[in-house]
Design a protein around this motif. Structure first.
Motif, PDB file in Angstrom:
ATOM      1  N   ARG A   1       1.293  -1.021   0.052  1.00  0.00           N
ATOM      2  CA  ARG A   1       0.101  -0.028   0.078  1.00  0.00           C
ATOM      3  C   ARG A   1       0.702   0.897  -0.238  1.00  0.00           C
ATOM      4  O   ARG A   1       0.177   2.167  -0.469  1.00  0.00           O
ATOM      5  N   ASP A   2       1.804   1.405   1.351  1.00  0.00           N
ATOM      6  CA  ASP A   2       3.154   2.585   1.089  1.00  0.00           C
ATOM      7  C   ASP A   2       3.636   2.794  -1.038  1.00  0.00           C
ATOM      8  O   ASP A   2       3.277   3.483  -0.778  1.00  0.00           O
ATOM      9  N   GLU A   3       4.130   1.655  -1.152  1.00  0.00           N
ATOM     10  CA  GLU A   3       4.242   2.113  -2.236  1.00  0.00           C
ATOM     11  C   GLU A   3       4.020   2.044  -3.901  1.00  0.00           C
ATOM     12  O   GLU A   3       3.944   2.186  -4.342  1.00  0.00           O
ATOM     13  N   ARG A   4       2.517   1.704  -3.795  1.00  0.00           N
ATOM     14  CA  ARG A   4       2.120   1.374  -4.908  1.00  0.00           C
ATOM     15  C   ARG A   4       0.204   2.097  -4.500  1.00  0.00           C
ATOM     16  O   ARG A   4      -0.329   2.685  -5.490  1.00  0.00           O
ATOM     17  N   GLY A   5       0.317   3.069  -3.432  1.00  0.00           N
ATOM     18  CA  GLY A   5      -1.074   3.697  -3.150  1.00  0.00           C
ATOM     19  C   GLY A   5      -2.574   2.229  -2.958  1.00  0.00           C
ATOM     20  O   GLY A   5      -1.995   1.622  -2.551  1.00  0.00           O
TER      21      GLY A   5
ATOM     22  N   GLU B   1      -4.978  -9.555  -4.525  1.00  0.00           N
ATOM     23  CA  GLU B   1      -4.552 -10.418  -5.017  1.00  0.00           C
ATOM     24  C   GLU B   1      -3.170 -10.035  -5.496  1.00  0.00           C
ATOM     25  O   GLU B   1      -2.451 -11.135  -5.912  1.00  0.00           O
ATOM     26  N   GLN B   2      -2.663  -9.201  -6.078  1.00  0.00           N
ATOM     27  CA  GLN B   2      -1.853  -8.615  -6.756  1.00  0.00           C
ATOM     28  C   GLN B   2      -0.095  -8.400  -4.736  1.00  0.00           C
ATOM     29  O   GLN B   2       0.797  -8.594  -5.549  1.00  0.00           O
ATOM     30  N   VAL B   3      -0.500  -8.520  -3.816  1.00  0.00           N
ATOM     31  CA  VAL B   3       0.079  -8.261  -2.813  1.00  0.00           C
ATOM     32  C   VAL B   3       1.162 -10.166  -2.436  1.00  0.00           C
ATOM     33  O   VAL B   3       0.167 -10.901  -2.932  1.00  0.00           O
ATOM     34  N   PRO B   4       2.321  -9.575  -3.046  1.00  0.00           N
ATOM     35  CA  PRO B   4       3.001 -11.827  -2.565  1.00  0.00           C
ATOM     36  C   PRO B   4       2.263 -12.456  -1.326  1.00  0.00           C
ATOM     37  O   PRO B   4       2.074 -11.919  -0.733  1.00  0.00           O
ATOM     38  N   GLY B   5       1.854 -13.138  -2.100  1.00  0.00           N
ATOM     39  CA  GLY B   5       1.305 -14.417  -0.575  1.00  0.00           C
ATOM     40  C   GLY B   5      -0.283 -14.165  -0.576  1.00  0.00           C
ATOM     41  O   GLY B   5      -0.684 -15.229  -0.300  1.00  0.00           O
ATOM     42  N   LEU B   6      -0.837 -13.573  -1.558  1.00  0.00           N
ATOM     43  CA  LEU B   6      -2.413 -13.632  -1.437  1.00  0.00           C
ATOM     44  C   LEU B   6      -3.037 -13.542  -2.907  1.00  0.00           C
ATOM     45  O   LEU B   6      -3.925 -14.223  -2.765  1.00  0.00           O
ATOM     46  N   THR B   7      -2.499 -14.336  -3.431  1.00  0.00           N
ATOM     47  CA  THR B   7      -3.137 -14.206  -4.326  1.00  0.00           C
ATOM     48  C   THR B   7      -4.033 -15.670  -4.468  1.00  0.00           C
ATOM     49  O   THR B   7      -3.456 -17.272  -3.736  1.00  0.00           O
ATOM     50  N   GLY B   8      -5.053 -15.783  -5.182  1.00  0.00           N
ATOM     51  CA  GLY B   8      -6.069 -16.869  -4.398  1.00  0.00           C
ATOM     52  C   GLY B   8      -6.859 -17.060  -2.947  1.00  0.00           C
ATOM     53  O   GLY B   8      -7.352 -18.000  -2.355  1.00  0.00           O
ATOM     54  N   LYS B   9      -6.922 -16.009  -1.721  1.00  0.00           N
ATOM     55  CA  LYS B   9      -6.738 -16.263  -1.038  1.00  0.00           C
ATOM     56  C   LYS B   9      -7.725 -15.044  -0.110  1.00  0.00           C
ATOM     57  O   LYS B   9      -7.833 -14.446   0.799  1.00  0.00           O
ATOM     58  N   ILE B  10      -8.272 -14.196  -1.356  1.00  0.00           N
ATOM     59  CA  ILE B  10      -8.962 -13.626  -0.843  1.00  0.00           C
ATOM     60  C   ILE B  10     -10.850 -13.809  -0.454  1.00  0.00           C
ATOM     61  O   ILE B  10     -11.076 -12.619  -0.049  1.00  0.00           O
ATOM     62  N   ALA B  11     -10.867 -15.063  -0.692  1.00  0.00           N
ATOM     63  CA  ALA B  11     -12.747 -14.953  -1.066  1.00  0.00           C
ATOM     64  C   ALA B  11     -13.229 -14.896   0.479  1.00  0.00           C
ATOM     65  O   ALA B  11     -12.496 -15.442   1.556  1.00  0.00           O
ATOM     66  N   GLY B  12     -13.929 -15.178   1.312  1.00  0.00           N
ATOM     67  CA  GLY B  12     -14.461 -14.638   2.453  1.00  0.00           C
ATOM     68  C   GLY B  12     -14.107 -12.962   2.354  1.00  0.00           C
ATOM     69  O   GLY B  12     -14.811 -12.863   3.951  1.00  0.00           O
TER      70      GLY B  12
END
Length: 61
Positions: free
Chosen positions: A29-33, A42-53
């Motif tokens: 967030r600090d780097e990209r706004g 999902e663009q955050v490293p490690g969160l791809t496919g983990k935002i359901a719910g």
């Protein structure tokens, strides 16, 4: 409800689905706004496919 654009890493880590990713989310967030949509997480490293719910848990104010 957690404001993903204003929350600290510790506050983000308190959300079970995001636990362990707080510092990475804050750094991203600090780097990209501000996040505008849930799918951007999902663009955050490690969160791809983990935002359901997270629809009723994360706000973008």
């Amino acid at each position: 409800m957690i404001g993903i654009n204003t929350a600290t890493a510790e506050e983000i880590d308190a959300v079970p689905q995001l636990q362990g990713h707080g510092s990475e989310i804050v750094r991203y967030r600090d780097e990209r706004g501000r996040f505008e949509q849930l799918r951007q997480l999902e663009q955050v490293p490690g969160l791809t496919g983990k935002i359901a719910g997270l629809e009723g848990i994360v706000s973008f104010d």
